[in-house]
Design an enzyme around this catalytic site. Structure first.
Site, PDB file in Angstrom:
ATOM      1  N   ILE A 129      62.329 -25.070 -76.446  1.00 25.43           N
ATOM      2  CA  ILE A 129      62.814 -25.706 -75.041  1.00 25.43           C
ATOM      3  C   ILE A 129      63.901 -24.838 -74.286  1.00 25.43           C
ATOM      4  O   ILE A 129      64.835 -24.639 -74.968  1.00 25.43           O
ATOM      5  CB  ILE A 129      63.122 -26.888 -75.224  1.00 25.43           C
ATOM      6  CG1 ILE A 129      62.177 -27.872 -75.785  1.00 25.43           C
ATOM      7  CG2 ILE A 129      63.553 -27.902 -73.978  1.00 25.43           C
ATOM      8  CD1 ILE A 129      62.488 -29.235 -76.140  1.00 25.43           C
ATOM      9  N   ASP A 130      63.653 -24.339 -73.272  1.00 27.71           N
ATOM     10  CA  ASP A 130      64.873 -23.558 -72.293  1.00 27.71           C
ATOM     11  C   ASP A 130      65.395 -24.594 -71.503  1.00 27.71           C
ATOM     12  O   ASP A 130      64.831 -25.500 -70.662  1.00 27.71           O
ATOM     13  CB  ASP A 130      63.983 -22.483 -71.427  1.00 27.71           C
ATOM     14  CG  ASP A 130      63.445 -21.377 -72.405  1.00 27.71           C
ATOM     15  OD1 ASP A 130      63.877 -21.230 -73.667  1.00 27.71           O
ATOM     16  OD2 ASP A 130      62.374 -20.802 -71.706  1.00 27.71           O
ATOM     17  N   VAL A 131      66.794 -24.459 -71.557  1.00 33.64           N
ATOM     18  CA  VAL A 131      67.543 -25.479 -70.989  1.00 33.64           C
ATOM     19  C   VAL A 131      68.683 -24.886 -70.009  1.00 33.64           C
ATOM     20  O   VAL A 131      69.217 -23.807 -70.529  1.00 33.64           O
ATOM     21  CB  VAL A 131      68.151 -26.847 -71.669  1.00 33.64           C
ATOM     22  CG1 VAL A 131      67.021 -27.220 -72.532  1.00 33.64           C
ATOM     23  CG2 VAL A 131      69.169 -26.146 -72.915  1.00 33.64           C
ATOM     24  N   TYR A 143      63.604 -26.091 -68.141  1.00 34.03           N
ATOM     25  CA  TYR A 143      62.975 -25.091 -67.436  1.00 34.03           C
ATOM     26  C   TYR A 143      61.887 -24.577 -68.236  1.00 34.03           C
ATOM     27  O   TYR A 143      61.980 -24.590 -69.384  1.00 34.03           O
ATOM     28  CB  TYR A 143      63.838 -23.996 -66.817  1.00 34.03           C
ATOM     29  CG  TYR A 143      64.827 -24.582 -65.617  1.00 34.03           C
ATOM     30  CD1 TYR A 143      64.604 -24.054 -64.487  1.00 34.03           C
ATOM     31  CD2 TYR A 143      65.891 -25.146 -66.010  1.00 34.03           C
ATOM     32  CE1 TYR A 143      65.420 -24.585 -63.338  1.00 34.03           C
ATOM     33  CE2 TYR A 143      66.772 -25.696 -65.067  1.00 34.03           C
ATOM     34  CZ  TYR A 143      66.518 -25.304 -63.621  1.00 34.03           C
ATOM     35  OH  TYR A 143      67.285 -25.921 -62.715  1.00 34.03           O
ATOM     36  N   ASN A 173      66.975 -22.982 -76.566  1.00 37.04           N
ATOM     37  CA  ASN A 173      67.412 -22.004 -75.919  1.00 37.04           C
ATOM     38  C   ASN A 173      68.270 -22.128 -74.584  1.00 37.04           C
ATOM     39  O   ASN A 173      67.856 -22.732 -73.545  1.00 37.04           O
ATOM     40  CB  ASN A 173      66.220 -21.076 -75.372  1.00 37.04           C
ATOM     41  CG  ASN A 173      66.692 -19.687 -74.885  1.00 37.04           C
ATOM     42  OD1 ASN A 173      67.709 -19.143 -75.072  1.00 37.04           O
ATOM     43  ND2 ASN A 173      65.470 -18.823 -74.678  1.00 37.04           N
TER      44      ASN A 173
END
Length: 254
Positions: A129-131, A143, A173
């Site tokens: 999970i990109d945040v 995102y 991430n």
């Protein structure tokens, strides 16, 4: 007993390794196979490869290239990038990867997590999970597609859904801290630890061994992942693949 892991996270683009800052300005840092050979000698806990182009381009993993990496590697491997179905996950496991990470495709169709878990086992399914920090709400927005598409689903809700569907691990991430080497977002790490009680890893911000120690002190057993720390040396960021054994960092490990 589980212990914390020290994990190099390597980004692939156009067949080479690159390093970004805040998901931008990719700098070439070497060849994937050469990096694997170096990390083999350093007895790395685990190695993460992420193809940052695959999902954006709408293509599947480059299996032939990944086969060469798996054959060369003597350490556990995780791969992410372009995985959109359980058959691809099974093929990657068959090549020799222990874990398969999914991101964009899981947001488009969360049931993919369950399908992958049924095919390869929950222990091999990783959700990345990109945040990015949301200053107004004092929270974090998700995102996908290399930081280009904003998602409406709340981080806590998706962590809970991922656990229910069978994700064996979550990697968080931080886009804001990617490549900045100024420390992990410890407040984010503490929040996510409350959201998900399974194996967790964090990447984005590590600039020193102390940063990794601070992360472990903040959340307990965790995967402390990093890119720049393991590929750059010195204030001028000269490219040098490097690694310190976990026993050198945290004694007997925790």
């Amino acid at each position: 007993m589980l212990r914390s892991r020290i994990v190099p996270c390597l980004l692939m683009s156009n067949g080479g390794l690159v390093k970004t800052q805040k998901f931008k300005d990719a700098k070439y840092v070497g060849d994937p196979l050469n990096a694997v050979k170096i990390f083999n000698e350093k007895q790395v806990d685990e190695l993460i490869f992420i193809d940052i182009d695959a999902s954006v381009a709408g293509r599947e993993p480059e299996f032939d290239r990944l086969r060469g990496i798996a054959v060369e590697s003597r350490m556990p491997l995780c791969y992410g990038g372009g995985v959109s179905n359980a058959a691809q996950a099974s093929r990657l496991i068959g090549l020799g990867f222990e874990k398969v990470s999914v991101s964009s495709a899981a947001f488009a169709r969360p049931q993919l997590i369950r399908e992958m878990a049924d095919a390869v086992g929950s222990q091999s399914v990783v959700l990345t999970i990109d945040v990015r920090a949301n200053g107004l709400l004092r929270g974090h927005t998700i995102y996908t597609h290399n930081g280009r598409r904003k998602q409406k689903l709340a981080l806590a809700d998706f962590c809970a859904q991922a656990a229910e569907l069978g994700a064996g691990e979550i990697i968080i991430n931080s886009i804001d801290r990617d490549g900045m080497m100024k420390g992990y977002d410890l407040n984010l790490a503490r929040q996510v630890r409350k959201m998900f009680d399974g194996p967790l890893s964090f990447v984005g911000g590590a600039g020193s061994i102390q940063d990794m120690q601070d992360l472990i002190d903040a959340v307990g057993v965790v995967g402390a992942a990093a890119g720049s720390l393991f590929v750059f040396k010195g204030q001028f960021r000269a490219v040098l693949i490097n690694y310190q054994r976990p026993t050198d960092l945290f004694g007997s490990g925790r």
